[in-house]
Design a protein around this motif. Structure first.
Motif, PDB file in Angstrom:
ATOM      1  N   GLN A 134     -22.589 -19.392  46.036  1.00  0.00           N
ATOM      2  CA  GLN A 134     -22.319 -20.681  45.418  1.00  0.00           C
ATOM      3  C   GLN A 134     -23.016 -20.830  44.068  1.00  0.00           C
ATOM      4  OE1 GLN A 134     -23.717 -24.308  47.280  1.00  0.00           O
ATOM      5  NE2 GLN A 134     -21.725 -25.285  47.048  1.00  0.00           N
ATOM      6  N   LEU A 136     -22.688 -19.031  41.724  1.00  0.00           N
ATOM      7  CA  LEU A 136     -21.680 -18.742  40.706  1.00  0.00           C
ATOM      8  C   LEU A 136     -20.993 -20.011  40.223  1.00  0.00           C
ATOM      9  CD1 LEU A 136     -20.046 -15.566  42.307  1.00  0.00           C
ATOM     10  CD2 LEU A 136     -21.692 -15.642  40.417  1.00  0.00           C
ATOM     11  N   LEU A 137     -20.993 -21.045  41.085  1.00  0.00           N
ATOM     12  CA  LEU A 137     -20.387 -22.309  40.685  1.00  0.00           C
ATOM     13  C   LEU A 137     -21.074 -22.891  39.464  1.00  0.00           C
ATOM     14  CD1 LEU A 137     -19.760 -24.188  44.066  1.00  0.00           C
ATOM     15  CD2 LEU A 137     -18.038 -23.392  42.446  1.00  0.00           C
ATOM     16  N   THR A 139     -21.759 -21.678  36.806  1.00  0.00           N
ATOM     17  CA  THR A 139     -21.136 -21.254  35.551  1.00  0.00           C
ATOM     18  C   THR A 139     -19.704 -21.767  35.413  1.00  0.00           C
ATOM     19  OG1 THR A 139     -20.304 -19.184  36.506  1.00  0.00           O
ATOM     20  CG2 THR A 139     -22.534 -19.158  35.596  1.00  0.00           C
ATOM     21  N   ASP A 140     -19.239 -22.489  36.419  1.00  0.00           N
ATOM     22  CA  ASP A 140     -17.863 -22.986  36.399  1.00  0.00           C
ATOM     23  C   ASP A 140     -17.796 -24.345  35.710  1.00  0.00           C
ATOM     24  OD1 ASP A 140     -15.674 -24.759  38.056  1.00  0.00           O
ATOM     25  OD2 ASP A 140     -14.996 -22.715  37.708  1.00  0.00           O
ATOM     26  N   ARG A 141     -16.936 -24.466  34.693  1.00  0.00           N
ATOM     27  CA  ARG A 141     -16.847 -25.701  33.911  1.00  0.00           C
ATOM     28  C   ARG A 141     -16.420 -26.892  34.776  1.00  0.00           C
ATOM     29  NH1 ARG A 141     -16.231 -25.399  28.301  1.00  0.00           N
ATOM     30  NH2 ARG A 141     -17.584 -23.747  27.484  1.00  0.00           N
ATOM     31  N   HIS A 142     -15.514 -26.674  35.702  1.00  0.00           N
ATOM     32  CA  HIS A 142     -15.043 -27.770  36.550  1.00  0.00           C
ATOM     33  C   HIS A 142     -16.179 -28.287  37.440  1.00  0.00           C
ATOM     34  CE1 HIS A 142     -10.916 -27.214  35.313  1.00  0.00           C
ATOM     35  NE2 HIS A 142     -10.988 -25.926  35.607  1.00  0.00           N
ATOM     36  N   TYR A 143     -16.980 -27.351  37.950  1.00  0.00           N
ATOM     37  CA  TYR A 143     -18.119 -27.750  38.781  1.00  0.00           C
ATOM     38  C   TYR A 143     -19.139 -28.522  37.945  1.00  0.00           C
ATOM     39  CZ  TYR A 143     -22.191 -27.377  41.835  1.00  0.00           C
ATOM     40  OH  TYR A 143     -23.281 -27.666  42.610  1.00  0.00           O
ATOM     41  N   GLN A 144     -19.389 -28.054  36.748  1.00  0.00           N
ATOM     42  CA  GLN A 144     -20.335 -28.737  35.864  1.00  0.00           C
ATOM     43  C   GLN A 144     -19.872 -30.162  35.576  1.00  0.00           C
ATOM     44  OE1 GLN A 144     -20.663 -26.159  32.445  1.00  0.00           O
ATOM     45  NE2 GLN A 144     -21.524 -24.477  33.641  1.00  0.00           N
ATOM     46  N   GLU A 427     -23.848 -21.056  26.761  1.00  0.00           N
ATOM     47  CA  GLU A 427     -23.337 -21.313  28.107  1.00  0.00           C
ATOM     48  C   GLU A 427     -24.157 -20.555  29.133  1.00  0.00           C
ATOM     49  OE1 GLU A 427     -19.152 -21.045  28.798  1.00  0.00           O
ATOM     50  OE2 GLU A 427     -18.691 -21.514  26.705  1.00  0.00           O
ATOM     51  N   GLY A 429     -23.745 -19.184  31.955  1.00  0.00           N
ATOM     52  CA  GLY A 429     -23.276 -17.942  32.555  1.00  0.00           C
ATOM     53  C   GLY A 429     -23.432 -16.741  31.649  1.00  0.00           C
TER      54      GLY A 429
END
Length: 556
Positions: A134, A136-137, A139-144, A427, A429
């Motif tokens: 998780q 890894l989330l 680095t996810d723009r939607h999660y941010q 960023e 990630g």
């Protein structure tokens, strides 16, 4: 909070039933002992896909059940349970998932059967499982973006934005359909107009052809018909010196009436003669009337045959058999022409509605942007403070909110920017190491624990990639979270393991007689806990120094 967990025939767990306390709960064990199996069972309970491969060897099925203490006043929970027709009044929810050998499963909440999506909905309100992947989330723009929205508390505005976007998409879809239909009608418009004009000009009337055919037969045989009528008239009422049949019947009646006194039967004969004369006069009048109506005009015959030819031609052209079918076809062409006009009006209405909805969603998205930008500053400060506490002293953490194409979530794009050197944050990630990601994620989860009001949080080795004093501080941060909520920490670090209020160990045993391995979980006593932390410090061979160090860690 998670009060009790019961597992039967799940992978390596034959039977398990265990109670959990409040606060920080530590779970340790050797690699491969079955800690991930325990998480898998919980994930199944929270709506994960069922798989027959999860059933223990030789078993017919598996059962996972958990009891949660919940807030009776939680409106979100109440809404989910009431919509699923689940009764709950005592502040407890029991969730159960049963999987059979075919891989199919059944779900229950408080013994009420529910769809599996109800479990998924409940899971977001009851428990948050943070596994290693998780991270890894982060680095996810939607999660941010979702994290920033949760922190900003803009859910009502975000919900309105999503609703407005859905309405806009529906309107746009309707407009595309109208434009496609208009395109087809436009291509067919000239054809429809010509066909309608031809049928409309025919002034069709149902049953007309039958009348025309009858009239045509009369006109075509008019002379023969007239000769017959003339002959009948001549016979019944001859001109010149001849006496008519009616006059002769009348005279016969007079003659019989003279002898009526002598022959009484003659009275009925006289009456019948009168009736025959009256009927004959009526017949003669009808014949004369019909004879007078007979049209021997060749012009009229030509017109009738021309009209019949037109109707027959229309039958052939449009593959119809009756005037009613032609009239219905004419009305279809008329409707198509009307539809084109109506669709143009509909298009104008949709364009106005789309413009109004675009204006509305733009206003909502602008409000959403303001809330996000305002929250981003405070969020960045709190995150940075937490990250630096975890010995990233020179780090920089920023939340960038930039403009993006309009969507269901507004018109913003969110990016978490990070730098461990204090310069030129990029960023997250692209620059953060595994250990840094773990620390940032823990800081994020700790912050979310406050503003998301999550009752239970599970960390699966979030401390991966760290050690020493950093591990100790991560343990302290998790321990602080455990004072406000129930927290499970699955860890390999003794610094973290020493922080918990309760300590459970997962072990794996092999039964030589059955050639089978099983996993177990048990709560450690105070002395057992010392030995487990010592094992984590020194490995399989526990030294006196490790025991002493474990006691020291646990006493801090």
């Amino acid at each position: 909070m998670l009060r009790k967990l019961s597992v039967q025939n799940y992978v390596l767990i034959d039977s398990l039933e265990i109670d959990f306390p409040e606060g920080l709960i530590i779970i340790t064990g050797q690699t491969g002992a079955g800690k991930s199996i325990l998480l898998g069972a919980l994930s199944l309970l929270m709506g994960a896909k069922a798989d027959a491969g999860a059933i223990s060897e030789g078993a017919d099925g598996c059962v996972v059940e958990a009891e949660f203490d919940i807030d009776r006043h939680d409106e979100a929970l109440r809404s989910i349970l009431e919509e699923a027709d689940v009764e709950w009044e005592d502040g407890h929810v029991i969730v159960r998932r049963v999987v059979n050998k075919s891989g199919r499963s059944r779900s229950f909440v408080n013994d009420c059967p529910v769809p599996v999506n109800v479990l998924s909905a409940l899971s977001s309100l009851l428990i948050d499982i943070h596994s290693q992947h998780q991270s890894l989330l982060l680095t996810d723009r939607h999660y941010q973006l979702s994290v920033l929205d949760a922190y900003a508390g803009d859910q009502s505005t975000l919900s309105e934005c999503k609703s407005s976007w859905a309405r806009l998409q529906d309107l746009s879809s309707s407009l595309r359909e109208v434009e496609e239909r208009l395109g087809r009608l436009s291509a067919e418009k000239s054809y429809n107009e010509s066909q309608f004009s031809r049928l409309d000009a025919a002034h069709l009337r149902d049953g007309e052809l039958e009348e025309l055919e009858a009239e045509q037969r009369q006109l075509a045989n008019a002379e023969e018909i007239k000769l017959a009528f003339d002959g009948v008239e001549q016979m019944l009422s001859p001109s010149g010196d001849g006496e008519s049949v009616s006059a002769m019947l009348k005279e016969a009646g007079k003659m019989l009436s003279k002898i009526q006194a002598f022959v009484p039967e003659v009275e009925s004969i006289t009456s019948r003669l009168d009736s025959a004369r009256i009927e004959l006069d009526d017949i003669l009048d009808e014949v004369a009337s019909q004879n007078a109506r007979i049209n021997v005009s060749s012009d009229r015959l030509e017109k009738v045959e021309s009209r019949m030819a037109l109707i027959y031609d229309l039958f052939t052209k449009y593959s119809c058999r009756t005037e009613a079918e032609l009239i219905a076809l004419r009305d279809e062409y008329s409707q198509a022409l009307f539809d084109s006009t109506a669709l143009e009006d509909k298009k104008e209405e949709l364009l106005k509605a789309i413009a109004a909805e675009r204006k509305h969603i733009d206003e909502v998205a602008s409000e959403l942007s303001q809330l996000r930008r305002k929250a981003a500053e405070k969020f960045s400060v709190e995150m940075l403070s937490s990250i630096r506490f975890l010995e990233l002293d020179r780090s920089v953490f920023e939340v960038s909110v930039s403009e993006a194409p309009l969507s269901a979530t507004g018109k913003d794009e969110v990016a978490f920017l990070f730098s461990s050197t204090g310069k030129n944050p990029v960023e997250i990630g692209k620059c953060a190491s595994g250990g840094e990601i773990s620390r940032i994620m823990l800081s994020l989860k700790a912050l979310m624990a406050h503003f998301c009001d999550m009752p239970t949080m599970i960390f699966d080795e979030i401390d991966t990639g760290v050690s020493g004093s950093v591990a100790d501080k991560m343990g302290s941060m998790i321990c602080t979270m455990g004072k406000e909520m129930q927290v499970f920490a699955i860890t390999h670090l003794p610094q973290v393991a020493a922080k918990g209020d309760a300590h459970f160990v997962v072990s794996r045993e092999y039964d030589q007689a059955t050639d089978k391995s099983t996993s177990h979980i048990s709560r450690l006593s105070a002395e057992e806990r010392v030995m487990e932390v010592a094992r984590m410090l020194s490995g399989s061979s526990v030294s006196d120094e490790a025991v002493a160090n474990a006691r020291k860690l646990l006493a801090e």
